[in-house]
Write an enzyme that holds these catalytic residues in place. Sequence first.
Site, short mmCIF file in Angstrom:
data_model
loop_
_atom_site.label_atom_id
_atom_site.label_comp_id
_atom_site.label_asym_id
_atom_site.label_seq_id
_atom_site.Cartn_x
_atom_site.Cartn_y
_atom_site.Cartn_z
N HIS A 112 0.89 -1.34 0.12
CA HIS A 112 0.13 -0.11 -0.12
C HIS A 112 0.72 1.38 0.06
O HIS A 112 1.81 1.37 0.63
CB HIS A 112 -0.86 -0.66 1.45
CG HIS A 112 -1.45 1.10 1.38
ND1 HIS A 112 -1.57 1.85 2.57
CD2 HIS A 112 -2.84 1.90 0.40
CE1 HIS A 112 -2.65 3.17 2.32
NE2 HIS A 112 -3.13 2.39 1.52
N ASP A 163 7.30 6.08 -20.88
CA ASP A 163 7.60 6.25 -22.46
C ASP A 163 8.75 5.44 -22.67
O ASP A 163 9.56 5.26 -22.73
CB ASP A 163 6.50 6.88 -23.31
CG ASP A 163 7.71 8.84 -22.86
OD1 ASP A 163 8.96 8.98 -22.57
OD2 ASP A 163 6.57 9.65 -23.01
N ASP A 191 -5.32 3.41 -4.85
CA ASP A 191 -5.18 3.70 -3.18
C ASP A 191 -5.74 4.77 -3.28
O ASP A 191 -5.91 5.82 -3.55
CB ASP A 191 -3.63 4.67 -2.81
CG ASP A 191 -3.58 5.41 -2.22
OD1 ASP A 191 -4.37 5.04 -0.93
OD2 ASP A 191 -2.64 5.57 -0.61
N MET A 221 2.96 13.27 -15.54
CA MET A 221 4.11 14.24 -16.22
C MET A 221 3.24 15.43 -16.78
O MET A 221 2.67 15.13 -17.75
CB MET A 221 5.12 13.79 -17.04
CG MET A 221 6.55 14.93 -17.26
SD MET A 221 7.57 13.98 -18.76
CE MET A 221 8.28 12.69 -17.31
N TYR A 262 10.19 13.22 -12.20
CA TYR A 262 12.07 12.73 -12.34
C TYR A 262 12.10 12.06 -10.98
O TYR A 262 12.75 10.69 -10.97
CB TYR A 262 12.43 12.73 -13.49
CG TYR A 262 12.57 13.35 -14.63
CD1 TYR A 262 11.84 12.18 -15.26
CD2 TYR A 262 13.42 14.34 -15.01
CE1 TYR A 262 12.04 12.59 -17.10
CE2 TYR A 262 13.15 14.90 -16.30
CZ TYR A 262 12.49 14.20 -17.34
OH TYR A 262 12.77 13.83 -18.65
N TYR A 319 4.45 12.44 -23.44
CA TYR A 319 3.94 12.70 -21.87
C TYR A 319 3.07 11.71 -21.84
O TYR A 319 2.00 11.93 -21.08
CB TYR A 319 3.57 13.95 -22.12
CG TYR A 319 3.98 15.50 -22.37
CD1 TYR A 319 4.49 16.02 -21.03
CD2 TYR A 319 4.39 15.55 -24.03
CE1 TYR A 319 5.58 16.66 -21.85
CE2 TYR A 319 4.81 16.91 -23.56
CZ TYR A 319 5.41 17.39 -22.29
OH TYR A 319 6.63 18.50 -22.75
N ASN A 376 4.15 9.44 -19.64
CA ASN A 376 4.41 8.01 -18.99
C ASN A 376 2.92 8.15 -17.65
O ASN A 376 2.23 9.15 -17.73
CB ASN A 376 5.70 8.92 -18.23
CG ASN A 376 6.02 9.31 -19.04
OD1 ASN A 376 7.34 8.56 -19.31
ND2 ASN A 376 7.13 10.55 -19.85
#
Length: 143
Positions: free
Chosen positions: A22, A30, A64, A74, A113, A131, A133
């Site tokens: 958890h 990507d 969650d 991102m 990052y 974009y 990710n």
Amino acid sequence: MLKGIPFILSPELIKILMEMGHGDEIVFADGNFPSASCAQRIVRADGHDILELLDATLKFFPLDTYVENPVSLMEVVPGDDTKPVIWEEYRMIVKKHDESFTDFDMVERFAFYERAKKAFAIVATSEKATYANVILKKGVVRE
């Protein structure tokens, strides 16, 4: 092989998903993402895109519920006129597997990052969309 598990989920990825607890995070990166230099653990998913991996993963992966936005993207770098159309596809996939999903957490590039460096694992894909990710925060399974 086992019944009911999508073939796109490798044994290594299933193991990683099972080991996560958890609050742990996993990054689906990507093809342009610096996966190897950011990862504590890296899972290679060469030749696969994120859409299919995300859909297969969310069949088993609880998001969650103790955070407002358990799925992070991102954000587009200021001055870049890119309009990531893949985000709407992500929205449909996440909503399909989690009806309580409301919106994404948008994370600045360098902050993304840094989160990726702390993630439980990074799944390095061949996704070509920019974009693309995405970070998933694991929740708990309730019976």
